[in-house]
Scaffold this active site. Structure first.
Site, PDB file in Angstrom:
ATOM      1  N   LYS A 152      24.270 -43.045 -20.430  1.00 13.83           N
ATOM      2  CA  LYS A 152      23.091 -43.407 -21.223  1.00 13.83           C
ATOM      3  C   LYS A 152      22.288 -44.503 -20.532  1.00 13.83           C
ATOM      4  O   LYS A 152      21.066 -44.406 -20.411  1.00 13.83           O
ATOM      5  CB  LYS A 152      23.553 -43.864 -22.616  1.00 13.83           C
ATOM      6  CG  LYS A 152      22.435 -44.052 -23.596  1.00 13.83           C
ATOM      7  CD  LYS A 152      22.960 -44.460 -24.978  1.00 13.83           C
ATOM      8  CE  LYS A 152      23.585 -43.266 -25.678  1.00 13.83           C
ATOM      9  NZ  LYS A 152      24.024 -43.598 -27.053  1.00 13.83           N
ATOM     10  N   GLY A 160      29.566 -38.787 -30.493  1.00 15.01           N
ATOM     11  CA  GLY A 160      30.201 -39.133 -31.766  1.00 15.01           C
ATOM     12  C   GLY A 160      31.471 -39.942 -31.641  1.00 15.01           C
ATOM     13  O   GLY A 160      32.044 -40.372 -32.632  1.00 15.01           O
ATOM     14  N   ARG A 202      19.771 -36.879 -21.390  1.00 13.89           N
ATOM     15  CA  ARG A 202      21.005 -36.564 -20.654  1.00 13.89           C
ATOM     16  C   ARG A 202      21.030 -35.059 -20.431  1.00 13.89           C
ATOM     17  O   ARG A 202      20.324 -34.322 -21.120  1.00 13.89           O
ATOM     18  CB  ARG A 202      22.230 -37.010 -21.434  1.00 13.89           C
ATOM     19  CG  ARG A 202      22.327 -36.342 -22.800  1.00 13.89           C
ATOM     20  CD  ARG A 202      23.504 -36.885 -23.604  1.00 13.89           C
ATOM     21  NE  ARG A 202      23.454 -36.372 -24.970  1.00 13.89           N
ATOM     22  CZ  ARG A 202      24.234 -36.768 -25.949  1.00 13.89           C
ATOM     23  NH1 ARG A 202      25.134 -37.698 -25.739  1.00 13.89           N
ATOM     24  NH2 ARG A 202      24.136 -36.253 -27.162  1.00 13.89           N
ATOM     25  N   ARG A 242      56.803 -10.588 -16.765  1.00 10.32           N
ATOM     26  CA  ARG A 242      58.095 -11.018 -17.315  1.00 10.32           C
ATOM     27  C   ARG A 242      58.791  -9.823 -17.923  1.00 10.32           C
ATOM     28  O   ARG A 242      58.163  -9.035 -18.629  1.00 10.32           O
ATOM     29  CB  ARG A 242      57.871 -12.071 -18.406  1.00 10.32           C
ATOM     30  CG  ARG A 242      57.490 -13.428 -17.873  1.00 10.32           C
ATOM     31  CD  ARG A 242      56.881 -14.282 -18.979  1.00 10.32           C
ATOM     32  NE  ARG A 242      55.608 -13.693 -19.361  1.00 10.32           N
ATOM     33  CZ  ARG A 242      54.475 -14.375 -19.492  1.00 10.32           C
ATOM     34  NH1 ARG A 242      54.463 -15.666 -19.317  1.00 10.32           N
ATOM     35  NH2 ARG A 242      53.366 -13.765 -19.817  1.00 10.32           N
ATOM     36  N   ARG A 283      59.274 -10.367 -12.346  1.00  8.24           N
ATOM     37  CA  ARG A 283      60.354 -11.365 -12.369  1.00  8.24           C
ATOM     38  C   ARG A 283      61.579 -10.804 -13.090  1.00  8.24           C
ATOM     39  O   ARG A 283      61.459 -10.239 -14.168  1.00  8.24           O
ATOM     40  CB  ARG A 283      59.880 -12.624 -13.094  1.00  8.24           C
ATOM     41  CG  ARG A 283      60.922 -13.717 -13.107  1.00  8.24           C
ATOM     42  CD  ARG A 283      60.399 -14.975 -13.756  1.00  8.24           C
ATOM     43  NE  ARG A 283      60.306 -14.814 -15.202  1.00  8.24           N
ATOM     44  CZ  ARG A 283      59.823 -15.733 -16.025  1.00  8.24           C
ATOM     45  NH1 ARG A 283      59.343 -16.858 -15.547  1.00  8.24           N
ATOM     46  NH2 ARG A 283      59.771 -15.531 -17.317  1.00  8.24           N
ATOM     47  N   GLU A 317      60.647 -23.596  -9.182  1.00  3.81           N
ATOM     48  CA  GLU A 317      60.423 -24.230 -10.480  1.00  3.81           C
ATOM     49  C   GLU A 317      61.455 -25.316 -10.775  1.00  3.81           C
ATOM     50  O   GLU A 317      61.453 -25.890 -11.850  1.00  3.81           O
ATOM     51  CB  GLU A 317      60.400 -23.189 -11.604  1.00  3.81           C
ATOM     52  CG  GLU A 317      61.611 -22.288 -11.637  1.00  3.81           C
ATOM     53  CD  GLU A 317      61.471 -21.112 -12.635  1.00  3.81           C
ATOM     54  OE1 GLU A 317      60.729 -21.244 -13.604  1.00  3.81           O
ATOM     55  OE2 GLU A 317      62.129 -20.077 -12.407  1.00  3.81           O
ATOM     56  N   SER A 351      56.479 -18.387  -5.765  1.00  2.00           N
ATOM     57  CA  SER A 351      55.529 -18.591  -6.859  1.00  2.00           C
ATOM     58  C   SER A 351      55.952 -19.856  -7.580  1.00  2.00           C
ATOM     59  O   SER A 351      57.063 -19.927  -8.111  1.00  2.00           O
ATOM     60  CB  SER A 351      55.538 -17.385  -7.796  1.00  2.00           C
ATOM     61  OG  SER A 351      54.621 -17.596  -8.834  1.00  2.00           O
ATOM     62  N   GLY A 405      56.496 -22.163 -10.374  1.00  2.00           N
ATOM     63  CA  GLY A 405      56.548 -22.078 -11.834  1.00  2.00           C
ATOM     64  C   GLY A 405      56.320 -23.476 -12.377  1.00  2.00           C
ATOM     65  O   GLY A 405      57.244 -24.237 -12.580  1.00  2.00           O
ATOM     66  N   THR A 406      55.058 -23.792 -12.577  1.00  2.00           N
ATOM     67  CA  THR A 406      54.732 -25.195 -12.872  1.00  2.00           C
ATOM     68  C   THR A 406      55.160 -25.620 -14.272  1.00  2.00           C
ATOM     69  O   THR A 406      55.274 -26.811 -14.529  1.00  2.00           O
ATOM     70  CB  THR A 406      53.227 -25.449 -12.677  1.00  2.00           C
ATOM     71  OG1 THR A 406      52.501 -24.442 -13.373  1.00  2.00           O
ATOM     72  CG2 THR A 406      52.882 -25.377 -11.200  1.00  2.00           C
ATOM     73  N   ASN A 407      55.400 -24.668 -15.177  1.00  2.00           N
ATOM     74  CA  ASN A 407      55.871 -25.076 -16.507  1.00  2.00           C
ATOM     75  C   ASN A 407      57.254 -25.702 -16.402  1.00  2.00           C
ATOM     76  O   ASN A 407      57.474 -26.834 -16.823  1.00  2.00           O
ATOM     77  CB  ASN A 407      55.945 -23.876 -17.460  1.00  2.00           C
ATOM     78  CG  ASN A 407      54.593 -23.250 -17.699  1.00  2.00           C
ATOM     79  OD1 ASN A 407      53.566 -23.830 -17.361  1.00  2.00           O
ATOM     80  ND2 ASN A 407      54.591 -22.063 -18.266  1.00  2.00           N
ATOM     81  N   ASP A 408      58.210 -24.953 -15.836  1.00  2.00           N
ATOM     82  CA  ASP A 408      59.555 -25.485 -15.714  1.00  2.00           C
ATOM     83  C   ASP A 408      59.586 -26.673 -14.761  1.00  2.00           C
ATOM     84  O   ASP A 408      60.287 -27.654 -15.001  1.00  2.00           O
ATOM     85  CB  ASP A 408      60.525 -24.395 -15.230  1.00  2.00           C
ATOM     86  CG  ASP A 408      61.221 -23.710 -16.391  1.00  2.00           C
ATOM     87  OD1 ASP A 408      61.845 -24.424 -17.179  1.00  2.00           O
ATOM     88  OD2 ASP A 408      61.111 -22.487 -16.507  1.00  2.00           O
TER      89      ASP A 408
END
Lengths: 875, 875
Positions: free
Chosen positions: A23, A102, A337, A561, A617, A746, A765, A767-770
């Site tokens: 701003k 806001g 803006r 899967r 997999r 992973e 590959s 496995g970024t979750n695990d």
């Protein structure tokens, strides 16, 4: 000379966003461009950072600079802060580097007190206006700076109105307002134990501090987390001379966009209210008029505004969102803006700007927020179904998309229902920043009050959520938790459907149809595809999902899967039989029943994807997930399996795990029960051979992926099972087919020993979750219990399961990539965690030079655009 | 010329252990020294490796080399393999690089067939002997090479004996033996579907293959895992001319040690049997005579043997374990090796050898297996208690130490009872290699048959387990699961106590007293302390444990866990009250009740350790561990807490975690409930100040450790709680005291961001237990389900929770160490996982240059010695 913490608008420019906030920088830029901006100054974001460093105090040198700047403004305007004759009043507003609508707090009319108010009355010649401004100021200051409840002040106001028998605020007389001021200050003293601050300088410093403080409030933290804004940025504070849109019928205030923020149409678009202050438009309390009307009411002002708008768009080469005030017929620009817009508008505007020669294709790609595309990819109402129903009402088409869900009346209910897995539509009189979290979990938002620029509309568009606003016909009964519209009474929990593209509201559940990629969206995606280096695949387990993914541009399946395929009634019996079997032979017998099912699953998948590659997999979850848990289920299943309930219970107990996430799952199943991997390999290879026979042109090369590998020898063991099974089947088939065997990376150990694993694995590959779970040492299912505390305390600023933790998890990925390439330079590298569809994570993967990301089908276009942006930025 | 896979004994020497195995190298060395060794050759360990590489086949070039060597032996001995007139018979024995007693299989008398047996009869002039050898060979070959059950052959033998009314094998006539040979071969053909191999060359190659194969059998794998022997080493095969200890009363066979393997006493120690083959002594089937007796029976042979024994000890500069055979009055040396010994003997021998000038102190330290010390540190029977009881029997004092536990009669029962947490004593007629796992979990082993060199005795000494062997008075009734001894009947599950230092057996539970470090043990420990660079601390949570640790030489407490302090009745109520409290105030109230308890805990700890340092870890486990789980417990507790059972149940349900190991624990508790960390800090600081006041000379500097840190900001947050609390208390106390704040490094993310954390942390302690769990992605509690499969398949060769996985977990530690030092070069680094007491892990930590390891009190001397060995090796 020390650091400079305060800049007059005339000292800054548009490039100083980091220091002055968005701003402040834009006010400075407009000032430079000679536009009519009420003058003022900006306290920098560095001052905010210093405020936190100094244990939430403002250093004396900063205070000194503030008052030096204020005195310059006094000289410019000829008005004096705190003066009884010709008082300077100011607004104090936050302004962070990125727009946070806001989220931050604003104080208007600052500088008033019992004597200054008379000065205001005499120079405006409007005592009622002066006292109305004064009581608004007291309320706003008490709320924002001292956190006294707004409702208490409204109750006092209502009380006076009740005594006098008024219905509208406008009926209040000057004397009434004076009385209210006294009552407000009395309430303030009662609650705070001290008088309302008379000294305008004290008011100013308290207000600046409140803005800094509000940077750290919960709403702001939630918004930042949702929008990847670091806490360290801080906010600037803008102090600006007040101009008044509420001095009478010759005054007004409004907001406008240079193009339509919902569709992108190139046409001035906006709303205004005569005789009103800015907050009245934005807060959505009065429903405003279209900007078109201003042409009729004040043609000269309209012309001047339209010309400024065009200049600003040309200058910034982007659609602008502007605030203006007209004070006694004179136009003032309060803000400009780059405007928030829907995904559709973003695409249309970007393509139009390229066609108009204003920006390049690269620019156009960078202009679109990838996350927003999501909203274009979700279902729309089925056109056929729509023909048969009649809306029960209509509101403003505030944010496009179709939403269908159960009605709830509060943000907390929205969260509670959604936590139970219900889809909800949030129905509110109007929304406020407190509702952010509830809005985020709702399918759609329906409000009674407020226009296209109301809080609900702006936030919903930002989220890509569907919103219908300003449907004044709705009568809400909050106590009974119901509302009536078009003669219908809808209770909490009833289904409604709302169409954010038309504003239509339906009192029933409506079916939806999928979106597709055409027109400008298609053009943008094509531009993206020519630029990106990362391939984009999808995670899909069914032919339906695979087809959807391909329609959205997936270049293959990165993760199929196999466990979901087991839950069909016939199959789950066979897998349970396998689990209960005590011998290898027993297991093989049960697996043989599963083989034809699995094979036909994979045949359908290969048919669905044609020539595209697919990574399948092997079974990943612990076996106990397939077993029943309750006594009743155990009794029933034991009957089906022909064993005693005690035997079955013993199996269930034996398979119980303390930490299933760290238990007997992934490739560990293949090590203990090689016959499972054998059956799955047979199913994959048979399926591929069979489809290849029908369609030699598909040139299928199955990619078989082993989950949860932590050690080279473990990989070799499972790979041997796969290759011996596959080679025999292929040899017997007399067909030619190649296949590859790779692994998930992973587990941290897989990453740090990737050089060894890569000697054996054709592909990785990540496995970024695990990997995120193990690196942080918390499970996704349990982290909910404490992550809120971490967000509150700014220890974590985002959810590492959504946005990749580049510092920790990313470091392990980097180690894995480098080690993997050290022994197999051409190893194929991909990502199949949910981060594969997250733009900032995709940028990281692009920098690492991975081959592909794989994400859910709906995220494929998001990933395509994010990958293109990453490539453009990396040029 | 290709690689050489076969060495004549005369071609090798003692330094070629890696290639020839221990047995082969020593046979070569004895040959070089001119000692009477039956000539032969060794097939190298590389041939074994190649056998596995070639898919379990022996390459033609190796076979060729074997027969070339065999022909040279024929020339040396003047005998011919497979000849009818003057046959060469051979033994085939395994011989790995490290001694693996009883683990590998041996075949004697190889080369016999229906015609050769006559040649043997004629040259020995003893047809009965020839046929006895032949039937033994058939049985042994069938068992070892073809895996036909030994018992089937024994049944045939018993059958013939029964028909003839014989009691002893010696009653069998030549004709009987001829008949038995026919029956054995008939059984072989029936089971194998082919004739027993007549061709001696085929017999030889099958036997070599069987040795190679046996390297990979389950018993061998279990032994290797227990003894850290890599699978990749392989075994050599020793082919040696047979000499016969069983040709008559002028022959015999025996084993002996140059010093007493139980006490270290410098005196020839051993046993022999006249008219017997070697296996008869080792297998413990007949109880042999002491070596002393040989002096009387064959004084010349004894003298020659004693002289050779002395030469060998002088040559190897270590106590030797030798096998010999006397054939018709002529002595042959069949084996020598450094003898296995008890920890006490190891210490005494090492100190004696230094005193005798044979080895240096450094050598002495390297001679003692640190793990063995364990046996010296465990309790002995209380002398007072011993006075009041009478043994019910006595056996041989085969392996020292005191054991008390419930009786079991099989290895599998031992495992089952021990898994249930019971201490067991394994009672067996005799043990065999199949019993290894059961022996490992037993407190002690009691056998009916077998001498000091029986399987049970050798293995127990190796394990440091207590063993009483050869108690022939015991009558076991396996069916009833009971035994009688000294008029008492002891059933499965009854308590007995055995004393491995005296051989006494008690039919009751006996109390024990702790060991201490005196005499030669003390000397060795002093030598160790002057050499090691790593400091050794102990993990201790009670003053008793701390005192024991200090008695064992701990230089401080590396890990004082605070959670165990909460389980006392008064305290657990307060902690439950805290958990159930809904507000910060409620929690603080409950914590205030705990404060005085915690403070006095720490005061006692500081009193116990005096000037030594102590690292105290803040609360680590998830809160739900303190709550009851069953309905009854919940009802009772809810009454005590004055809330409804429903409320309490709701708390329990709310705190339930899917993966507690990855849940709301560690520093996450301090982040969500800072008041816990505040209370614990107050308790620590108050305690330290109070003890410091009484004992200024202790110079206490509390080390406060934060568990489970994953992120710098998380550390700062908790550290701020600690320092603000501590600083205030210290300031108010008007005392001077410094303290430090550090962290566990136990999550992969902490290791890879250690540079950032080190900026804030005074010290790191690597928590290798949790780090191992997270790096591998399996929890210790669940891994049992699948690790067995991994051992069976040689994917993992050791338990990573016992021996540090240097490749994966070790790599993360290395990363953590390097990153930590990069920002704080003088950071104090330690280890407090259980690996701190594991010798091979200690060596790794020494190489990384850590400051200290911390382990359980009993492991402190082990760690001291291991650290010294690491330093000596690293010189």
């Amino acid at each position: 000379m020390g650091q400079k913490y305060v800049y007059l608008f005339s000292e800054g420019n548009g490039s100083m966003k980091e220091l002055l906030g968005g701003k402040g920088a834009n006010l400075a830029e407009m000032t430079c461009l000679g536009m009519p901006v009420p003058q003022g100054f900006t306290v920098t974001t560095e001052a905010c950072t210093k405020y936190y460093e100094d244990n939430k105090t403002i250093a004396p040198e900063i205070e000194k600079e503030i008052f030096l700047a204020l005195s310059k403004i006094e000289r410019m305007t000829g008005k004096v802060f705190g003066d009884q004759q010709n008082p300077l009043l100011i607004s104090v507003r936050s302004g962070a580097r990125a727009s946070m609508p806001g989220m931050m707090d604003t104080i208007l009319n600052l500088g008033l007190n019992d004597t200054v108010v008379n000065g205001l009355a005499s120079i405006t010649n409007n005592e009622r206006f002066a006292y109305d401004s004064y009581r608004r100021f007291i309320q706003m200051f008490s709320d924002v700076v001292k956190e006294l409840p707004k409702s208490a002040f409204e109750a006092i106001l209502d009380d006076v109105k009740g005594q006098k028998g008024y219905k509208l605020d406008t009926e209040l007389t000057t004397e009434d307002l004076k009385d209210i001021v006294i009552k407000f200050k009395g309430y303030y003293k009662e609650k705070m134990g001290s008088d309302f601050p008379d000294d305008p300088r004290e008011q100013l410093m308290e207000a600046v501090k409140a803005v800094f403080r509000s940077w750290d409030n919960q709403r702001a933290n939630v918004y930042r987390r949702m929008n990847d804004i670091p806490h360290s940025w801080g906010t600037a504070v803008n102090v600006q001379t007040m101009v008044f849109g509420n001095t009478g019928d010759n005054s007004g205030t409004g907001v406008a966009f240079t193009r339509n923020p919902a569709t992108g149409e190139k046409k001035l678009f906006g709303e205004f209210l005569m005789n009103a202050q800015g907050e009245d438009v934005v807060a959505g309390i009065r429903t405003p008029q279209s900007i078109e009307k201003l042409k009729e009411i004040m043609p000269e002002v309209y012309k001047q505004f339209a010309s400024i708008a065009q200049k600003l768009e040309n200058h910034y080469r982007d659609m602008q969102d502007m605030e203006f005030t007209i004070e006694n017929g004179k136009l003032y620009m309060l803000q400009t803006r780059n405007g928030k817009r829907t995904a559709r508008a973003a695409i249309n505007i970007a393509v139009d700007l390229v066609n108009e020669g204003m920006i390049t294709q690269d620019d156009a790609l960078l202009r679109i927020e990838p996350k927003q595309l999501d909203s274009l990819l979700h279902p729309q109402f089925d056109g056929e179904a729509l023909k048969k129903v009649k809306p029960i009402g209509k509101g403003l088409a505030a944010s496009p998309g179709a939403a269908c869900g159960r009605v709830v009346f509060s943000a907390s209910d929205a969260k509670a229902w959604s936590d139970k897995g219900e889809k909800v539509v949030l129905v509110r009189l109007e929304t406020s920043p407190e509702d952010i979290e509830g809005m985020a979990v709702s399918e759609g938002i329906l409000t009674v009050r407020g226009g296209m620029t109301s809080h609900a509309a702006v936030v919903a568009r930002g989220m890509g959520a569907c919103c219908v606003s300003g449907c004044g016909d709705i009568k809400i009964n909050e106590e009974k938790r119901e509302f009536t519209l078009g003669g219908m009474t809808i209770k909490e929990g009833d289904y409604i459907s709302i169409d954010g593209s038309t504003g239509d509201i339906y009192g029933e559940k409506l079916s939806t149809v999928d979106a597709d990629i055409t027109g400008n969206f298609e053009i943008i995606m094509k531009w993206a595809d020519t630029r990106r280096k990362l391939k984009v695949r999808a995670n899909a387990d069914t032919p339906q999902d695979a087809k959807k993914a391909i329609a959205f541009g997936a270049e293959g399946i990165g993760l199929c899967r196999t466990e979901h395929m087991f839950f069909d009634k016939n199959r789950i019996m066979a897998i349970r039989e396998m689990i209960v079997a005590q011998t290898k032979e027993g297991r093989e017998k049960a697996l043989n029943k599963l083989l034809p099912y699995q094979q036909s699953d994979f045949e359908e998948m290969y048919e669905a994807i044609g020539k595209r590659p697919m990574t399948i997999r092997l079974l990943d979850p612990p076996l106990h997930e397939f077993l029943p848990k309750t006594q009743v289920e155990i009794r029933e299943l034991s009957k089906d399996l022909g064993i005693s309930p005690e035997e079955l219970r013993a199996v269930v107990v034996k398979l119980h795990e303390f930490n299933p996430m760290m238990g007997h799952r992934g490739c560990r199943l293949a090590v203990s029960y090689p016959e499972i991997a054998k059956m799955q390999t047979a199913a994959i290879i048979n399926a591929a051979l069979s489809v290849l026979k029908r369609h030699p042109e598909y040139a299928i090369e199955p990619e078989i992926m082993i989950p949860l590998i932590s050690e080279e020898k473990e990989f070799i063991f499972v790979k041997d099972i796969i290759t011996s099974t596959a080679d025999e089947i292929i040899a017997n088939s007399k067909q030619n087919m190649r296949y590859t065997v790779g692994t998930m990376i992973e587990l941290p150990r897989a990453a740090v020993t990737a050089n060894k694993i890569a000697k054996e694995a054709d592909f990785f590959s990540f496995g970024t979750n695990d990997l995120t779970q193990m690196t942080f040492g918390f499970s996704r299912d349990d982290a909910g219990k404490f992550l809120e505390y971490y967000y509150d305390k700014n220890i974590y600023e985002f959810d590492p399961f959504i946005k990749l933790d580049q510092e920790g998890v990313g470091d392990l990925i980097k180690i894995g990539v480098n080690l993997g390439r050290s022994t197999r330079p051409d190893i194929k590298l991909g990502v199949c965690g949910e981060h594969g569809g997250d733009p900032s994570s995709v940028e990281f993967f692009n920098l690492l030079g991975l081959d592909y990301v794989s994400c859910s089908p709906f995220r494929v276009p998001v990933a395509r655009l994010a990958a293109a942006q990453a490539a453009v930025k990396d040029k």
